[in-house]
Design a protein around this motif. Sequence first.
Motif, short mmCIF file in Angstrom:
data_model
loop_
_atom_site.label_atom_id
_atom_site.label_comp_id
_atom_site.label_asym_id
_atom_site.label_seq_id
_atom_site.Cartn_x
_atom_site.Cartn_y
_atom_site.Cartn_z
N HIS A 143 130.58 20.34 90.82
CA HIS A 143 129.64 19.80 90.97
C HIS A 143 128.86 18.89 89.95
CE1 HIS A 143 129.85 21.77 95.25
NE2 HIS A 143 130.17 22.84 94.37
N ASP A 144 129.79 17.80 89.05
CA ASP A 144 129.08 17.10 88.52
C ASP A 144 128.19 17.49 87.42
OD1 ASP A 144 131.09 14.96 90.46
OD2 ASP A 144 128.91 14.13 91.74
N ASN A 145 128.04 18.83 87.57
CA ASN A 145 127.28 19.42 86.04
C ASN A 145 128.06 19.22 84.99
OD1 ASN A 145 125.94 20.17 84.19
ND2 ASN A 145 125.41 22.51 86.29
N LEU A 146 128.17 17.81 84.54
CA LEU A 146 129.04 17.48 82.90
C LEU A 146 127.62 18.05 82.05
CD1 LEU A 146 128.18 13.32 83.35
CD2 LEU A 146 130.68 14.89 83.77
N PRO A 147 126.96 18.84 81.80
CA PRO A 147 126.97 19.91 80.90
C PRO A 147 127.31 20.80 80.49
CG PRO A 147 125.05 18.63 80.59
CD PRO A 147 125.79 18.66 82.42
N ALA A 148 127.48 21.47 81.61
CA ALA A 148 128.63 22.70 82.77
C ALA A 148 130.25 21.80 82.03
CB ALA A 148 127.75 23.46 83.38
N ILE A 149 130.65 21.58 82.52
CA ILE A 149 132.26 21.53 83.07
C ILE A 149 132.52 20.90 80.90
CG2 ILE A 149 133.48 19.20 83.33
CD1 ILE A 149 132.10 18.26 85.20
N ARG A 150 131.27 20.48 80.06
CA ARG A 150 131.51 19.98 78.95
C ARG A 150 131.30 21.68 77.91
NH1 ARG A 150 127.41 17.54 77.74
NH2 ARG A 150 128.47 15.58 78.46
N LEU A 151 130.95 22.87 78.09
CA LEU A 151 131.26 24.58 78.34
C LEU A 151 132.15 24.79 78.34
CD1 LEU A 151 127.62 25.85 78.97
CD2 LEU A 151 128.12 25.25 76.82
N ALA A 152 132.51 24.46 80.00
CA ALA A 152 133.82 24.74 80.38
C ALA A 152 135.25 24.45 79.43
CB ALA A 152 133.86 24.21 81.55
N VAL A 153 135.01 22.73 79.41
CA VAL A 153 136.43 23.03 78.21
C VAL A 153 136.37 23.56 76.99
CG1 VAL A 153 136.87 20.39 77.53
CG2 VAL A 153 137.14 20.58 79.93
N GLU A 154 135.60 23.01 76.14
CA GLU A 154 135.07 23.81 74.98
C GLU A 154 135.52 25.34 74.51
OE1 GLU A 154 131.34 23.11 73.86
OE2 GLU A 154 131.40 20.41 73.90
N PHE A 155 135.02 25.79 76.05
CA PHE A 155 135.90 27.49 75.80
C PHE A 155 137.49 27.78 75.73
CE2 PHE A 155 136.40 31.17 78.48
CZ PHE A 155 136.09 32.02 77.32
N PHE A 156 137.66 26.33 76.93
CA PHE A 156 139.10 27.19 77.34
C PHE A 156 139.97 26.31 76.43
CE2 PHE A 156 138.51 26.13 81.76
CZ PHE A 156 138.76 27.57 81.93
N ASN A 157 139.75 25.67 75.08
CA ASN A 157 140.00 25.05 74.16
C ASN A 157 139.81 25.73 73.22
OD1 ASN A 157 140.86 22.69 75.23
ND2 ASN A 157 139.11 20.93 74.33
#
Length: 170
Positions: free
Chosen positions: A10-24
Motif C-alpha cells: 500500500h505505497d508505504n515506502l519505508p515499510a517496503i524498504r524494511l521488507a527489501v532489506e530483510f529479504f536481502n
Amino acid sequence: MKVGIMSDTHDNLPAIRLAVEFFNREGVDLVIHAGDYVAPFVARELSKLNAPLKGVFGNNDGEREGLREKLGIKDEILTLDLNGLKTVVLHGTDERVVEALARSQLYDIVIRGHTHRHGIQEVGRTIIINPGEVCGYLTGVKSVAILNVKEREIKIVDLENGDILGLMSL
C-alpha cells in the motif's frame, strides 16, 4: 530455495524498504507479492531486491498499466512450481475462491493477502500462507513470510522487531 512472501504494501515506502532489506539479508532466491502494491512508484524500492519479484494484482492496484510496465505484474492468479511444491498466488479478495483452491488439493501451497492478518493454515495437504501486511496500516504490524523449501519450513516475521509471529514445518 528460500522464498520471501509479502503482501499489502500500500505505497508505504519505508515499510517496503524494511521488507527489501530483510529479504536481502535473508538471501532469498525469489520474492512473491500477493497484491496491493497500489501505485507504480513502489518499483523504485522493490527494484532493490537481490532476487526476482513475481506477483499478482490486488483490489487496490488502480494503476495496473504502470505496475505492468514497471514490475511486470500481469495476472490476478499466478501458478508456480517452487522446487516441486505446486503453488498458487492470488490476492484473496473472495474468500470462496481461496477456500476452493485449498480444498481442491491441487496445490501444496496457496499464497494470499488482502486480509492484512498474517497466518498459516492447513487444509488437508494444502497450506495457506498469508504474510500479513507490509504497510502496517490496519494491524500495526509490518510482517512478511519466508518459505524455506529445503528446510520445509514457513515462518512469519515482524519486520520491526524480528519476532517470529508464526512458524510451521511442511
